[in-house]
Design an enzyme around this catalytic site. Structure first.
Site, PDB file in Angstrom:
ATOM      1  N   HIS A 172      71.297  16.831-106.446  1.00 52.29           N
ATOM      2  CA  HIS A 172      71.211  17.969-106.741  1.00 52.29           C
ATOM      3  C   HIS A 172      69.860  18.079-107.641  1.00 52.29           C
ATOM      4  O   HIS A 172      69.538  17.307-108.170  1.00 52.29           O
ATOM      5  CB  HIS A 172      72.264  18.504-107.661  1.00 52.29           C
ATOM      6  N   HIS A 174      68.431  20.333-110.602  1.00 56.60           N
ATOM      7  CA  HIS A 174      68.447  21.337-111.879  1.00 56.60           C
ATOM      8  C   HIS A 174      67.521  22.124-111.698  1.00 56.60           C
ATOM      9  O   HIS A 174      66.236  21.767-111.712  1.00 56.60           O
ATOM     10  CB  HIS A 174      68.885  20.403-113.315  1.00 56.60           C
ATOM     11  N   VAL A 217      76.788  12.941-110.899  1.00 54.90           N
ATOM     12  CA  VAL A 217      77.404  13.504-109.612  1.00 54.90           C
ATOM     13  C   VAL A 217      76.731  12.741-108.428  1.00 54.90           C
ATOM     14  O   VAL A 217      75.494  13.159-108.346  1.00 54.90           O
ATOM     15  CB  VAL A 217      77.511  15.047-109.408  1.00 54.90           C
ATOM     16  N   ASN A 273      67.940  14.071-111.493  1.00 57.80           N
ATOM     17  CA  ASN A 273      68.537  12.551-112.363  1.00 57.80           C
ATOM     18  C   ASN A 273      68.825  11.623-111.039  1.00 57.80           C
ATOM     19  O   ASN A 273      69.658  12.101-110.221  1.00 57.80           O
ATOM     20  CB  ASN A 273      69.687  13.165-112.931  1.00 57.80           C
TER      21      ASN A 273
HETATM   22  P1  5GP Z   1      73.739  15.388-113.100  1.00 57.03           P
HETATM   23  O1  5GP Z   1      73.906  14.820-114.483  1.00 57.03           O
HETATM   24  O2  5GP Z   1      74.563  14.292-112.260  1.00 57.03           O
HETATM   25  O3  5GP Z   1      72.366  15.289-112.970  1.00 57.03           O
HETATM   26  O4  5GP Z   1      74.272  16.652-113.192  1.00 57.03           O
HETATM   27  C1  5GP Z   1      75.556  16.991-112.684  1.00 57.03           C
HETATM   28  C2  5GP Z   1      75.882  18.592-113.428  1.00 57.03           C
HETATM   29  O5  5GP Z   1      76.938  18.947-112.942  1.00 57.03           O
HETATM   30  C3  5GP Z   1      75.789  18.416-114.745  1.00 57.03           C
HETATM   31  O6  5GP Z   1      74.894  19.280-115.369  1.00 57.03           O
HETATM   32  C4  5GP Z   1      77.193  19.122-115.256  1.00 57.03           C
HETATM   33  O7  5GP Z   1      77.082  19.975-116.081  1.00 57.03           O
HETATM   34  C5  5GP Z   1      77.434  19.810-113.708  1.00 57.03           C
HETATM   35  N1  5GP Z   1      78.903  20.094-113.477  1.00 57.03           N
HETATM   36  C6  5GP Z   1      79.777  19.084-113.423  1.00 57.03           C
HETATM   37  N2  5GP Z   1      81.066  19.477-112.988  1.00 57.03           N
HETATM   38  C7  5GP Z   1      81.023  20.851-112.642  1.00 57.03           C
HETATM   39  C8  5GP Z   1      81.556  21.946-112.110  1.00 57.03           C
HETATM   40  O8  5GP Z   1      83.005  21.723-111.851  1.00 57.03           O
HETATM   41  N3  5GP Z   1      80.822  22.880-111.716  1.00 57.03           N
HETATM   42  C9  5GP Z   1      79.639  23.228-112.010  1.00 57.03           C
HETATM   43  N4  5GP Z   1      79.212  24.554-111.741  1.00 57.03           N
HETATM   44  N5  5GP Z   1      78.836  22.245-112.591  1.00 57.03           N
HETATM   45  C10 5GP Z   1      79.408  21.149-112.708  1.00 57.03           C
END
Ligand code: 5GP
Length: 112
Positions: A98, A100, A94, A85
């Protein structure tokens, strides 16, 4: 320090699936599929739009690690999806690049 740097530093616990010198993979805290793993570079690149030519080797390493992560998570045979993303409309929350890795059930297309 980003949230994922804190996980890399073991300041925040995570269910780690794979680690090498350049990347870490751990289970997402809010899984969107039976298997949902995040694969992150240890050196922070905020998002794919900010990656530079200097990140080429790291990004290649990250992508090449994904099949091994999938094998370890038990979804290599059934298949899986890689998602990155980028930015607000991309759903990035975040600011630490990363990937997924999602699997364990048939995934719909296009995503909602
Ligand atoms: P994004 O939305 O930025 O593509 O993905 C961030 C991901 O980080 C989300 O799927 C969210 O659930 C995951 N995430 C957020 N905080 C934490 C955490 O403290 N530990 C883990 N393992 N995943 C997290």
């Amino acid at each position: 320090m980003t949230l994922f740097e804190r996980i890399i530093a073991r300041q925040i616990p995570a269910d780690i699936v794979y680690e090498d010198d350049q990347v870490l993979a751990f289970r997402d805290i809010n899984p969107q599929a039976p298997v949902h793993v995040l694969l992150v570079p240890k050196r922070v690149v905020p998002r794919i739009a900010e990656a530079t030519a200097g990140d080429q080797s790291l990004l290649g390493h990250l992508l090449l690690a994904a099949p091994e992560v999938a094998r370890r998570a038990g979804i290599a045979e059934g298949g899986y999806r890689l998602v990155i993303n980028n930015g607000r409309d991309g759903g990035e929350t975040v600011p630490h690049l990363h990937c997924h890795i999602l699997g364990g059930r048939p995934l719909g297309w296009p995503p909602g």
